[in-house]
Design an enzyme around this catalytic site. Sequence first.
Site, PDB file in Angstrom:
ATOM      1  N   SER A  60     -11.582 -55.181  28.541  1.00  0.00           N
ATOM      2  CA  SER A  60     -12.744 -55.962  28.098  1.00  0.00           C
ATOM      3  C   SER A  60     -13.070 -57.075  29.082  1.00  0.00           C
ATOM      4  O   SER A  60     -12.204 -57.864  29.452  1.00  0.00           O
ATOM      5  CB  SER A  60     -12.464 -56.619  26.742  1.00  0.00           C
ATOM      6  OG  SER A  60     -12.339 -55.649  25.753  1.00  0.00           O
ATOM      7  N   HIS A 105     -17.973 -52.503  27.646  1.00  0.00           N
ATOM      8  CA  HIS A 105     -17.478 -51.242  28.210  1.00  0.00           C
ATOM      9  C   HIS A 105     -18.676 -50.314  28.428  1.00  0.00           C
ATOM     10  O   HIS A 105     -19.346 -49.964  27.489  1.00  0.00           O
ATOM     11  CB  HIS A 105     -16.517 -50.548  27.243  1.00  0.00           C
ATOM     12  CG  HIS A 105     -15.290 -51.355  26.980  1.00  0.00           C
ATOM     13  ND1 HIS A 105     -14.142 -51.214  27.711  1.00  0.00           N
ATOM     14  CD2 HIS A 105     -15.050 -52.303  26.076  1.00  0.00           C
ATOM     15  CE1 HIS A 105     -13.244 -52.051  27.254  1.00  0.00           C
ATOM     16  NE2 HIS A 105     -13.765 -52.730  26.260  1.00  0.00           N
ATOM     17  N   HIS A 164     -11.215 -46.972  22.555  1.00  0.00           N
ATOM     18  CA  HIS A 164     -10.335 -47.709  21.629  1.00  0.00           C
ATOM     19  C   HIS A 164     -10.088 -46.931  20.338  1.00  0.00           C
ATOM     20  O   HIS A 164     -10.979 -46.262  19.828  1.00  0.00           O
ATOM     21  CB  HIS A 164     -10.958 -49.060  21.253  1.00  0.00           C
ATOM     22  CG  HIS A 164     -11.013 -50.022  22.391  1.00  0.00           C
ATOM     23  ND1 HIS A 164     -12.107 -50.131  23.212  1.00  0.00           N
ATOM     24  CD2 HIS A 164     -10.098 -50.910  22.855  1.00  0.00           C
ATOM     25  CE1 HIS A 164     -11.870 -51.055  24.136  1.00  0.00           C
ATOM     26  NE2 HIS A 164     -10.658 -51.529  23.943  1.00  0.00           N
ATOM     27  N   TYR A 203      -9.742 -48.367  17.484  1.00  0.00           N
ATOM     28  CA  TYR A 203     -10.528 -48.998  16.402  1.00  0.00           C
ATOM     29  C   TYR A 203     -11.985 -48.540  16.377  1.00  0.00           C
ATOM     30  O   TYR A 203     -12.704 -48.811  15.424  1.00  0.00           O
ATOM     31  CB  TYR A 203     -10.445 -50.535  16.463  1.00  0.00           C
ATOM     32  CG  TYR A 203     -10.971 -51.179  17.727  1.00  0.00           C
ATOM     33  CD1 TYR A 203     -12.331 -51.196  18.036  1.00  0.00           C
ATOM     34  CD2 TYR A 203     -10.106 -51.809  18.605  1.00  0.00           C
ATOM     35  CE1 TYR A 203     -12.812 -51.794  19.190  1.00  0.00           C
ATOM     36  CE2 TYR A 203     -10.571 -52.417  19.760  1.00  0.00           C
ATOM     37  CZ  TYR A 203     -11.920 -52.401  20.043  1.00  0.00           C
ATOM     38  OH  TYR A 203     -12.385 -52.987  21.188  1.00  0.00           O
ATOM     39  N   GLU A 204     -12.424 -47.831  17.428  1.00  0.00           N
ATOM     40  CA  GLU A 204     -13.783 -47.275  17.422  1.00  0.00           C
ATOM     41  C   GLU A 204     -13.824 -45.967  16.635  1.00  0.00           C
ATOM     42  O   GLU A 204     -14.884 -45.365  16.507  1.00  0.00           O
ATOM     43  CB  GLU A 204     -14.242 -47.017  18.854  1.00  0.00           C
ATOM     44  CG  GLU A 204     -14.467 -48.279  19.652  1.00  0.00           C
ATOM     45  CD  GLU A 204     -14.721 -47.978  21.121  1.00  0.00           C
ATOM     46  OE1 GLU A 204     -15.888 -47.950  21.523  1.00  0.00           O
ATOM     47  OE2 GLU A 204     -13.754 -47.755  21.854  1.00  0.00           O
ATOM     48  N   ALA A 239      -7.641 -57.374  28.053  1.00  0.00           N
ATOM     49  CA  ALA A 239      -7.779 -58.734  27.550  1.00  0.00           C
ATOM     50  C   ALA A 239      -6.751 -58.864  26.438  1.00  0.00           C
ATOM     51  O   ALA A 239      -6.522 -57.920  25.676  1.00  0.00           O
ATOM     52  CB  ALA A 239      -9.182 -58.932  27.002  1.00  0.00           C
ATOM     53  N   MET A 270      -5.380 -54.864  21.539  1.00  0.00           N
ATOM     54  CA  MET A 270      -5.716 -53.735  20.645  1.00  0.00           C
ATOM     55  C   MET A 270      -5.847 -52.440  21.443  1.00  0.00           C
ATOM     56  O   MET A 270      -6.575 -51.532  21.048  1.00  0.00           O
ATOM     57  CB  MET A 270      -7.042 -54.020  19.923  1.00  0.00           C
ATOM     58  CG  MET A 270      -7.058 -55.287  19.111  1.00  0.00           C
ATOM     59  SD  MET A 270      -8.719 -55.605  18.493  1.00  0.00           S
ATOM     60  CE  MET A 270      -8.528 -57.273  17.883  1.00  0.00           C
ATOM     61  N   SER A 271      -5.185 -52.361  22.580  1.00  0.00           N
ATOM     62  CA  SER A 271      -5.374 -51.191  23.462  1.00  0.00           C
ATOM     63  C   SER A 271      -4.122 -50.984  24.302  1.00  0.00           C
ATOM     64  O   SER A 271      -3.057 -51.509  23.980  1.00  0.00           O
ATOM     65  CB  SER A 271      -6.569 -51.463  24.396  1.00  0.00           C
ATOM     66  OG  SER A 271      -6.273 -52.528  25.268  1.00  0.00           O
ATOM     67  N   ASN A 300      -7.774 -65.872  25.288  1.00  0.00           N
ATOM     68  CA  ASN A 300      -7.781 -66.848  24.186  1.00  0.00           C
ATOM     69  C   ASN A 300      -6.347 -67.057  23.734  1.00  0.00           C
ATOM     70  O   ASN A 300      -5.486 -66.213  24.005  1.00  0.00           O
ATOM     71  CB  ASN A 300      -8.616 -66.293  23.009  1.00  0.00           C
ATOM     72  CG  ASN A 300      -8.127 -64.929  22.545  1.00  0.00           C
ATOM     73  OD1 ASN A 300      -8.462 -63.902  23.154  1.00  0.00           O
ATOM     74  ND2 ASN A 300      -7.295 -64.913  21.523  1.00  0.00           N
ATOM     75  N   HIS A 305     -15.451 -62.028  19.996  1.00  0.00           N
ATOM     76  CA  HIS A 305     -15.415 -61.073  21.107  1.00  0.00           C
ATOM     77  C   HIS A 305     -16.182 -61.612  22.332  1.00  0.00           C
ATOM     78  O   HIS A 305     -15.805 -61.344  23.470  1.00  0.00           O
ATOM     79  CB  HIS A 305     -15.983 -59.733  20.643  1.00  0.00           C
ATOM     80  CG  HIS A 305     -15.828 -58.628  21.637  1.00  0.00           C
ATOM     81  ND1 HIS A 305     -14.606 -58.216  22.117  1.00  0.00           N
ATOM     82  CD2 HIS A 305     -16.753 -57.853  22.277  1.00  0.00           C
ATOM     83  CE1 HIS A 305     -14.781 -57.235  23.000  1.00  0.00           C
ATOM     84  NE2 HIS A 305     -16.074 -57.003  23.108  1.00  0.00           N
TER      85      HIS A 305
HETATM   86  N1  HPA Z   1      -5.784 -60.353  19.656  1.00  0.00           N
HETATM   87  C1  HPA Z   1      -5.875 -59.031  19.879  1.00  0.00           C
HETATM   88  N2  HPA Z   1      -6.554 -58.520  20.904  1.00  0.00           N
HETATM   89  C2  HPA Z   1      -7.157 -59.381  21.753  1.00  0.00           C
HETATM   90  C3  HPA Z   1      -7.084 -60.766  21.568  1.00  0.00           C
HETATM   91  C4  HPA Z   1      -6.368 -61.276  20.457  1.00  0.00           C
HETATM   92  O1  HPA Z   1      -6.285 -62.495  20.231  1.00  0.00           O
HETATM   93  N3  HPA Z   1      -7.799 -61.331  22.580  1.00  0.00           N
HETATM   94  C5  HPA Z   1      -8.264 -60.317  23.354  1.00  0.00           C
HETATM   95  N4  HPA Z   1      -7.865 -59.132  22.852  1.00  0.00           N
END
Ligand code: HPA
Length: 271
Positions: free
Chosen positions: A28, A59, A81, A83-84, A111, A209-210, A233, A245
């Site tokens: 990301s 993406h 992903h 989650y998609e 990310a 998440m990947s 973050n 996001h």
């Molecule tokens: N959690 C999960 N996935 C992420 C995060 C997060 O804080 N930041 C970027 N991808």
Amino acid sequence: MAFSARETGAFLKKEIGRSVRAAVILGSGLNPVVGELPTHQIIPYKRIPAFPTAGVKGHSGNLHVGDFEGLPCAFFEGRVHYYEGHSMEQVAFPVTVADALGAQILIVTNAAGGIHPALCAGTFMLIRDQINLMGTSPLVGLQPSDGAISFTDMSGAYSDRLRALAGAVFREQGEDVFEGVLAAVCGPAYETPAEVRMLQAMGADAVCMSTIPEVIMARTLDMEVLGISLITNRAAGLQEAPLDHGEVIRAGAARVSSLVSVLKGLLPRLA
Ligand code: HPA
């Protein structure tokens, strides 16, 4: 599926006419890396038989193939992903394609939210190990005809050799780099603060998440893996502002030029 991953690989090999040494999956906000590639071939995912298409913001879904700093490489601009709604097999599909293109090295980037106190937004983490909390794996239901052994050894999943090379390049570029453990959750909701405390207690330094399914598949296919997380973050409960996001994409864009410099320094050393 109309084509298996290997048939798709054969299709690409014909289209591209040569094999690659390394493949890079961009996470990301990190897609602008492809803007730095010299002349190369671009193949939209949607033209590739059976390739699952990416849909998440940030993406765009293209395979880039060319020489990058003298090394024949494939760059996957856009990740698939879980989650998609894609299956784990689809999530790992770019890795099987990379393998079919001849890539022996896989560089995964993502990310991630920082859990360890040293991991604030904008820092990079070289992934030393991973914790799969996605609840499933791309190896579930894999048919032996796919050429993979399901009981993959995941000790040493991330190459010490590649991590040492990448660490040296980061330091040469004047970048601080941390080494740590990455956890992956299913998403797409961000974690709760209680979940982040649980991840911390488990030994995770960052959460995403990947990536983890791709690494499981890469190790199954005997590829050497390097993982680079960009911390976009602080994880939930560790920063005051709510997570969004857009913040992840902006943090990625702000640090993409550093990642490009690191890749430029690293890839020639992989030749
Ligand atoms: N959690 C999960 N996935 C992420 C995060 C997060 O804080 N930041 C970027 N991808």
